[in-house]
Design a protein around this motif. Structure first.
Motif, PDB file in Angstrom:
ATOM      1  N   CYS A   1       0.906  -1.080  -0.004  1.00  0.00           N
ATOM      2  CA  CYS A   1      -0.001  -0.016   0.031  1.00  0.00           C
ATOM      3  C   CYS A   1       0.783   1.242  -0.218  1.00  0.00           C
ATOM      4  O   CYS A   1       1.845   1.410   0.704  1.00  0.00           O
TER       5      CYS A   1
ATOM      6  N   CYS B   1      -1.168   3.903  -7.585  1.00  0.00           N
ATOM      7  CA  CYS B   1      -0.819   2.386  -6.720  1.00  0.00           C
ATOM      8  C   CYS B   1      -1.391   1.263  -7.654  1.00  0.00           C
ATOM      9  O   CYS B   1      -2.572   1.238  -8.218  1.00  0.00           O
TER      10      CYS B   1
ATOM     11  N   CYS C   1      -8.294   7.072  -1.626  1.00  0.00           N
ATOM     12  CA  CYS C   1      -8.513   6.156  -2.692  1.00  0.00           C
ATOM     13  C   CYS C   1      -9.863   5.595  -2.827  1.00  0.00           C
ATOM     14  O   CYS C   1     -10.496   5.470  -3.871  1.00  0.00           O
TER      15      CYS C   1
HETATM   16  S1  SF4 Z   1      -5.539   1.750  -3.435  1.00  0.00           S
HETATM   17 FE1  SF4 Z   1      -4.886   3.110  -1.813  1.00  0.00          FE
HETATM   18  S2  SF4 Z   1      -5.532   1.745   0.195  1.00  0.00           S
HETATM   19 FE2  SF4 Z   1      -5.214   0.490  -1.649  1.00  0.00          FE
HETATM   20  S3  SF4 Z   1      -3.254  -0.335  -1.528  1.00  0.00           S
HETATM   21 FE3  SF4 Z   1      -3.247   1.348  -2.697  1.00  0.00          FE
HETATM   22  S4  SF4 Z   1      -2.612   3.073  -1.873  1.00  0.00           S
HETATM   23 FE4  SF4 Z   1      -3.245   1.526  -0.379  1.00  0.00          FE
END
Ligand code: SF4
Length: 375
Positions: free
Chosen positions: A313, A328, A352
């Motif tokens: 994360c 991400c 997110c």
């Molecule tokens: S989408 Fe956001 S909450 Fe999910 S792993 Fe990636 S950074 Fe973390």
């Protein structure tokens, strides 16, 4: 509706957006500190109203997202005790700890209850004198006065079965930490209006002076946010760095002295660990010695030490303004609201979650950006 409808009117939004376009001559990166503002930006697709030189990044202002892993684990351990009623805001129920979440504790028979205020938890304690009632006191300066009030009342009324598991955060030290990072790219800040409604913003001038950044106290509606951006860009284009108050309808320069007094009576400043970010000196609150009898942490002695396992994360980088949720690799794939890997996908103020919930607007906004570049 007064103070709401007029802040969502498209003509006003477009007028301010045109003024931002007119005065912008360079690239600027602006961070909105509060997760509530992040949601408004994404929900209303505000980036698409801005010139391509203005980049908005999202700050660490989501209390659920920054609550450290060891406190979540501690909450889970305490909540699993048969003699405990564990009270929490709904957002905390699904935040992943090292091994599960509070909702899992409830599924296994734990008495975990969602409440809307610490006073509700206090009432549960009064009605259940034979149980230990623990309230998960999380949040920024906005929630601290109400948490302090609950502690004050419990203390005054001699309630000996009410406890607080405290995870409180202070915003200005976080702004200082972000601004002083060697690789920071933040040119200006939109400060959180509701935090400043409690604290005021006079102390923010020192931050603006030290880091030579404009800080605009800003509200949460689309027009508020675009006005805040306009005020910020005006300063940046003139090489100014002052504190300005866009949210004057709710925020006084000195804040709310009654709330501050209650907060200071019960809490004192402490260092604090921010999940995904690390320890920031003097960025948290803990119970003063006179109220330590209400502290759930030592009473239950369930504190565990565990590594801050992020499982890939990148929430820390997002909250420091270095990346955005679509960067991400887990976003929308292995991390979704139904099975979150990190807290920002769970919380109603998480960046997110905002990008996932309003992804149609984000895609539209990106497409608009591309079209703008192509012409
Ligand atoms: S989408 Fe956001 S909450 Fe999910 S792993 Fe990636 S950074 Fe973390």
């Amino acid at each position: 509706m007064k103070f709401l409808h007029e802040y969502r009117q498209r003509p006003g939004i477009e007028r301010i957006a045109r003024e931002i376009v007119r005065i912008t001559t360079r690239h600027w990166t602006i961070m909105e500190v509060c997760g509530g503002q992040t949601h408004a930006i994404v929900k209303y697709g505000l980036q698409q109203f801005l010139p391509s030189q203005i980049r908005l990044v999202h700050g660490p202002g989501c209390p659920v997202c920054v609550t450290p892993l060891d406190i979540i684990d501690q909450a889970i351990a305490i909540a699993a005790r048969p003699d405990v009623i564990f009270c929490t805001f709904g957002d905390m129920l699904r935040v992943p700890g090292s091994e599960g979440d509070l909702l899992g504790v409830r599924a296994r028979g734990g008495d975990v209850r969602m409440v809307y205020s610490p006073l509700h938890a206090l009432d549960i304690a009064r009605r259940n004198p034979n149980r230990k009632v623990v309230f998960f006191a999380v949040g920024f300066e906005t929630t601290a006065p109400a948490n302090a009030m609950a502690a004050f009342l419990a203390h005054e009324q001699g309630l000996n079965n009410f406890f607080l598991l405290v995870s409180q955060f202070l915003v200005p030290p976080a702004i200082a930490a972000i601004s002083s990072a060697a690789d920071t790219r933040i040119d200006g800040y939109l400060a959180a209006g509701h935090v400043c409604a409690v604290t005021g913003f006079e102390s923010y001038q020192q931050l603006a002076d030290t880091f030579r950044v404009p800080i605009v106290v800003t509200g949460f509606e689309p027009l508020d946010i675009l006005q805040g951006i306009l005020m910020c860009v005006r300063q940046l284009e003139r090489d100014k760095y002052q504190v300005q108050n866009q949210y004057a309808r709710a925020v006084e320069p000195a804040g709310n002295p009654h709330a501050q007094h209650m907060l200071q009576q019960v809490f004192e400043v402490s260092s604090q660990t921010w999940r995904g970010v690390g320890n920031i000196p003097a960025s948290g609150l803990r119970l003063r010695a006179a109220y330590s009898v209400l502290n759930a942490a030592p009473l239950f002695d369930e504190k565990r030490s565990c590594p801050d396992d992020t499982r890939g994360c990148i929430s820390g980088e997002i909250m420091l303004g270095k990346r955005t949720p679509p960067d991400c690799p887990h976003f929308g794939e292995s991390c979704q609201p139904q099975h979150p890997l990190g807290a920002p996908m769970v919380s109603s103020e998480g960046a997110c979650a905002a990008y996932y919930r309003y992804r149609a607007q984000v895609i539209t906004s990106d497409a608009t950006d591309r079209a703008t570049h192509e012409h």
